[in-house]
Design a protein around this motif. Structure first.
Motif, PDB file in Angstrom:
ATOM      1  N   LEU A   1      -7.095   2.091   8.020  1.00 21.18           N
ATOM      2  CA  LEU A   1      -7.348   1.051   7.022  1.00 21.18           C
ATOM      3  C   LEU A   1      -6.050   0.428   6.518  1.00 21.18           C
ATOM      4  O   LEU A   1      -5.964  -0.780   6.324  1.00 21.18           O
ATOM      5  CB  LEU A   1      -8.145   1.615   5.855  1.00 21.18           C
ATOM      6  N   ALA A   2      -5.038   1.256   6.296  1.00 25.66           N
ATOM      7  CA  ALA A   2      -3.761   0.753   5.784  1.00 25.66           C
ATOM      8  C   ALA A   2      -3.094  -0.194   6.773  1.00 25.66           C
ATOM      9  O   ALA A   2      -2.309  -1.066   6.371  1.00 25.66           O
ATOM     10  CB  ALA A   2      -2.829   1.918   5.474  1.00 25.66           C
TER      11      ALA A   2
ATOM     12  N   CYS B   1     -11.669  -1.229  -2.199  1.00 31.91           N
ATOM     13  CA  CYS B   1     -12.800  -0.374  -1.865  1.00 31.91           C
ATOM     14  C   CYS B   1     -13.799  -0.320  -3.010  1.00 31.91           C
ATOM     15  O   CYS B   1     -13.470  -0.603  -4.162  1.00 31.91           O
ATOM     16  CB  CYS B   1     -12.347   1.030  -1.478  1.00 31.91           C
TER      17      CYS B   1
ATOM     18  N   LEU C   1      -6.144   5.421  -0.092  1.00 36.30           N
ATOM     19  CA  LEU C   1      -6.520   4.016  -0.043  1.00 36.30           C
ATOM     20  C   LEU C   1      -5.874   3.244  -1.182  1.00 36.30           C
ATOM     21  O   LEU C   1      -5.455   2.098  -1.020  1.00 36.30           O
ATOM     22  CB  LEU C   1      -8.047   3.871  -0.099  1.00 36.30           C
TER      23      LEU C   1
ATOM     24  N   VAL D   1      -5.796  -0.799  -0.366  1.00 38.15           N
ATOM     25  CA  VAL D   1      -6.989  -1.190   0.383  1.00 38.15           C
ATOM     26  C   VAL D   1      -8.143  -1.375  -0.605  1.00 38.15           C
ATOM     27  O   VAL D   1      -8.509  -0.431  -1.300  1.00 38.15           O
ATOM     28  CB  VAL D   1      -7.370  -0.128   1.429  1.00 38.15           C
TER      29      VAL D   1
END
Length: 335
Positions: free
Chosen positions: A121-122, A151, A144, A149
């Protein structure tokens, strides 16, 4: 030489619509600064030419992947054995499809899986994440956050309530409603099978039970489960061993309630005549059970759509926010 049909281009759409390439591009990127008439004309031209957006090219311009991750912090088999996860996945997929956004399903049951997913994700492979069944102390939330990120979680993410957006059902209020209902039936020895107490759902439903039981709360009438059917069966067996006179049980999920039904049947107890059972979720398991379960309905369609709405907002830079949705008592044969 390729004798197949040439793939339509943005120039073909512009020619068909009688507008500039730039106007078509603005329509494809949200329709900003385009009149309704022109927007309709371009959309009809897209349909007529059969033009399909080159997602890779769009990503280079927008710096977005046009996809998000659905992260389940449970073993893989739970995605298939717990009907709630499948309902949430379907709802989120449908809500995202309305925005032409794809969905990756990621299983994060172990530390190594969480670390790998956080790295993925990063790196920018997705624009954000939908977190399902996050547990207290889950390093994924911190990872995260450190990677910035966006979320959104299902249920309050314990320890990150002010930092991460979330959508939840009224766990505590729903549990209160169920236990009050069991009391109204005249049941006086009400046990409970909790969800995992390192989740907001597990804690909230236990708190709702305690609210109603009040000063007569008895720790020995409480047994923890993990939302699986096996855990519900084991918990019910232990409760019966300690309290053979119990006359009702509130299971914090329908799947655990089904396990409790199996244990009661094996012990020769009739439901609801000897022991009334209440569940939570109003999942397909509640309808399939025999007798069908009296339960607390969670509005899963609304939960899914609100999660997607909050995530799109977070991706656009909105501050974290929370949505708590009401629950509803559904009466069936088990109580």
């Amino acid at each position: 030489m390729n004798g197949g049909r040439r793939r339509p281009t943005i120039e073909d759409v512009a020619t068909e619509a009688g507008v500039s390439r730039g106007t078509v591009s603005r329509v494809l990127n949200g329709g900003h600064y385009v009149s309704p008439v022109t927007l309709d004309t371009v959309n009809r031209a897209i349909k007529k030419t059969g033009y399909v957006v080159n997602q890779h090219a769009r990503s280079l311009v927008t710096q977005r992947s046009e996809s998000v991750a659905f992260i389940l912090s449970e073993p893989t088999e739970r995605l298939f054995t717990d009907p709630n996860f499948a309902v949430l996945l379907r709802g989120c997929t449908q809500a995202l499809a309305e925005h032409d956004i794809g969905l990756f399903v990621c299983i994060a049951a172990s530390h190594s899986e969480r670390t790998r997913i956080a790295r993925f994700l990063a790196a920018g492979h997705v624009d954000g994440a939908l977190l399902v069944s996050a547990h207290a102390g889950d390093p994924l939330l911190g990872l995260l956050g450190s990677a910035s990120v966006p979320c959104v979680a299902v249920g309050a993410p314990l320890g990150f309530e002010s930092k991460v957006s979330y959508v939840a059902a009224d766990e505590r209020g729903g549990a209160r409603t169920m236990v009050e209902y069991l009391r109204q039936l005249g049941r006086t020895r009400i046990a409970t099978i909790t969800g995992p107490l390192d989740t907001s759902g597990g804690r909230g439903r236990l708190e709702g039970y305690r609210d109603v039981i009040g000063g007569s709360f008895d720790e020995s009438l409480v047994e923890e489960g993990d939302y699986s059917q096996d855990s519900g069966e084991r918990a019910m067996t232990k409760l019966l061993e300690r309290h053979p006179d119990l006359d009702a049980v509130f299971a914090a999920s329908d799947v655990m309630a089904v396990g409790a039904l199996n244990a009661l049947r094996r012990a020769g107890r009739r439901v609801p005549e000897d022991v009334a059972i209440g569940g939570f979720d109003d999942s397909s398991a509640a309808v399939a059970a025999r007798p069908a379960l009296t339960t607390i309905r969670q509005p899963y369609h609304r939960i899914s759509s609100e999660m997607v709405r909050l995530l799109l907002g977070a991706i656009s830079g909105d501050e974290p926010s929370a949505v708590v949705l009401p629950t509803e008592l559904v009466r069936r044969g088990s109580a």
